[in-house]
Each structure stands twice: as C-alpha cells, then as structure tokens.
Motif scaffolding. Structure first.
Motif, PDB file in Angstrom:
ATOM      1  N   GLU A 136       0.821  -1.205   0.000  1.00  0.00           N
ATOM      2  CA  GLU A 136       0.000   0.000   0.000  1.00  0.00           C
ATOM      3  C   GLU A 136       0.856   1.258   0.000  1.00  0.00           C
ATOM      4  N   THR A 137       1.918   1.270   0.796  1.00  0.00           N
ATOM      5  CA  THR A 137       2.712   2.490   0.949  1.00  0.00           C
ATOM      6  C   THR A 137       4.186   2.210   0.674  1.00  0.00           C
ATOM      7  N   TYR A 138       4.928   3.281   0.467  1.00  0.00           N
ATOM      8  CA  TYR A 138       6.373   3.183   0.281  1.00  0.00           C
ATOM      9  C   TYR A 138       7.029   2.626   1.538  1.00  0.00           C
ATOM     10  N   ASP A 202       1.261   5.430  -4.511  1.00  0.00           N
ATOM     11  CA  ASP A 202       1.938   6.140  -5.601  1.00  0.00           C
ATOM     12  C   ASP A 202       1.219   5.906  -6.923  1.00  0.00           C
ATOM     13  N   MET A 203       0.725   4.691  -7.128  1.00  0.00           N
ATOM     14  CA  MET A 203      -0.040   4.426  -8.347  1.00  0.00           C
ATOM     15  C   MET A 203      -1.260   5.337  -8.416  1.00  0.00           C
ATOM     16  N   LYS A 204      -1.938   5.505  -7.286  1.00  0.00           N
ATOM     17  CA  LYS A 204      -3.102   6.390  -7.265  1.00  0.00           C
ATOM     18  C   LYS A 204      -2.697   7.830  -7.555  1.00  0.00           C
ATOM     19  N   ARG A 205      -1.589   8.258  -6.988  1.00  0.00           N
ATOM     20  CA  ARG A 205      -1.118   9.629  -7.188  1.00  0.00           C
ATOM     21  C   ARG A 205      -0.860   9.912  -8.656  1.00  0.00           C
ATOM     22  N   PHE A 206      -0.344   8.902  -9.379  1.00  0.00           N
ATOM     23  CA  PHE A 206      -0.009   9.097 -10.792  1.00  0.00           C
ATOM     24  C   PHE A 206      -1.100   8.554 -11.720  1.00  0.00           C
ATOM     25  N   HIS A 207      -2.253   8.219 -11.141  1.00  0.00           N
ATOM     26  CA  HIS A 207      -3.407   7.753 -11.921  1.00  0.00           C
ATOM     27  C   HIS A 207      -3.060   6.515 -12.751  1.00  0.00           C
TER      28      HIS A 207
END
Length: 300
Positions: A136-138, A202-207
């Motif tokens: 889920e997170t870095y 991060d995937m969500k942040r970069f769509h």
C-alpha cells in the motif's frame, strides 16, 4: 531443455551460482582475495536459491526439492520448500546440511562467525512473497526490503570483517535502492507472477491502475510513476554512497561496483524513457565502468 535447465538438473549448485552473471552488480569479481570470492559466492548461492524457491523457478520434484527432502511438491507448494530450506539452514550451524549450496555455505559461516538471522530474514521475505502481492505504501515496501535485500549487504560486511553500525546503515540504503531498481526493471515480469511492488498510494497519485502495467508499452502516467520511484532509488544510493569511502583497497572497489550497478541501471531505465514494460532496461559494461569511476571519485 535449455542449457540453464540442464545445469540445474545436473548440478543444482552450479545452475544457481551461474545466475550471478545476470545481476546488476558484481557478486564476487576477480580482483578480490580468493577467500572473499568463495565466501561471497556461497552467500549469493543461498540468497539466489531462496529467491528461486520463492519465485517458483524450481521444477516441482526436481533436484533441489529432493536434496531438501521434499520429494514431490506441487508447483504451488513453495512454503514447503522454504520450510525445508530453513531446516537445512539450521543444519549449517549444528550438523551437516543436505543441499550442496548450504554445504558450501557452512565453511563461510564458520570462518566469518555468521549468525542465522540474516539468512532467516531472506527466507522470511520469500514467505511474505507467498502471502503479500501488493504494497500500500512506500514504507511498507521499505519494510519488505529490510527482509529481502538489506541482509545481503550486512552479510558482505560481516564476511569482509568490516561491519560497523554506520556502515550497516549506509549498506541498508544501498541494498534497498538496488532492490527497488530491480523491481522497476521487472514490473512486467512481477505482474506475471501476480505481484506489484509499485506502492498503491503512488499508483493512485499518478493515476496508474494495474491494467496500465499489462500492456506492451508504458503510457505517460506509468513512465512518470517509474521516474518518480527511480529518483527515490537514486536518493537512497546517494545516501548510502559514503559506505564506499569508509573502506579501502579492493573492498572499496567492490562496494563501488554495487553502487555503480544501481546507478547504471537507473540510467538505463532513464535512457528507455522509463518504459520498463517491454523488458528490463539493462546497462552496458561501458556504462557500468563509467559509474564505477564516478563513484570512486565521489562525484555521484
């Protein structure tokens, strides 16, 4: 059967050790003392075997399984093989191991006074791979790298008799960076194993959605995400680079090779315009040598 497959069935130890040539960094280069080369290859052989088991790259019921006492596992029974490997690891410390790679490791363990903990961490990372396919997170990914990558650097320092708390801290940064770079190179391959090591946040942040990773060529969003993670990896490499300057002689050159291998791989990813989906972007030998020189001069 492929040449590699022949080597694996005829000599499990040789088939595993030969994979060292495909790594982003030099495992046991010729300029090191013979004893160090032998020890580093022994450590590599164990780490590579653990990964091959965790990735399902061993033939069910093949030579490795038989050596570990798992006669005919199903393809999905990786946990059974990891359990058998852990049992054989304990034999390294108190009796005689079954697998030739662990028998090769035993003199190294005794010479360097190694403990089971870093080897157990590598097994734990591959057990985690069987249960956790997304992060889920870095920070979640960094915690995984603490198991899957950092023990290798710590073992290198122990084998060479140069471990200190500060060096371990710098080594952890380098090893985590190298693991992240490898994940970036292998996005498509990992997805084929139903694993995604790109943090979901991060995937969500970069769509970016997983379907975007399953196409032949990366779109702009995926490239931007890969560039972002590559920058993070480069920052970690820079954070760990003082490790190189803290040692001398041939060990300095070896550690420079580790850092340079990561930097050269990142440059190869950038040269591919961050499109990692067609296959792993790999640096050439000349680029690697240039990065070694830059690292040794402290310019990286």
């Amino acid at each position: 059967m492929t040449e590699a497959g022949t080597a694996r069935s005829g000599d499990p130890a040789r088939g595993t050790l030969d994979k060292a040539a495909d790594e982003n960094f030099p495992v046991a280069p010729f300029f090191l003392p013979r004893a160090w080369r032998d020890d580093l290859m022994a450590v590599y052989g164990f780490a590579r075997l653990v990964d091959d088991i965790g990735d399902g790259d061993l033939a069910p019921g093949g030579a490795d399984a038989r050596l570990l006492g798992v006669a005919a596992p199903r393809a999905e029974d990786r946990m059974a093989l990891l359990d058998a490997l852990e049992a054989d690891l304990h034999r390294v410390f108190d009796s005689v191991p079954r697998h030739p790679l662990l028998r090769r490791l035993q003199p190294t363990v005794r010479r360097a006074g190694l403990t089971p903990e870093p080897f157990l961490a590598l097994i734990a990372a591959n057990r985690q791979d069987q249960l956790v396919q997304r992060y889920e997170t870095y920070d979640d990914l960094l915690a995984y790298c603490e198991l899957s990558a950092n023990p290798v650097g710590r073992l290198v320092l122990s084998v060479t008799g140069t471990s200190t708390p500060e060096r371990v801290r710098h080594s952890d940064a380098v090893c985590t960076a190298l693991q992240i770079v490898e994940h970036l190179q292998d996005v498509a391959e990992d997805l084929g194993r139903d694993r995604v090591y790109l943090p979901a946040e991060d995937m969500k942040r970069f769509h970016v959605v997983e379907a975007d990773l399953a196409v032949p060529t990366a779109g702009a969003s995926v490239r931007a995400l890969v560039a972002y993670e590559a920058e993070r990896a480069l920052n970690l490499l820079n954070e760990g680079t003082p490790l190189v300057g803290s040692v001398h002689g041939r060990l300095k050159l070896l550690l420079a090779g580790f850092v340079a291998g990561g930097r050269a791989a990142i440059r190869a990813i950038a040269a591919a315009e961050y499109d990692v989906l067609p296959g792993p972007p790999k640096p050439g030998k000349l680029q690697l040598l240039r990065e070694v020189g830059v690292t040794l001069r402290g310019e990286g």
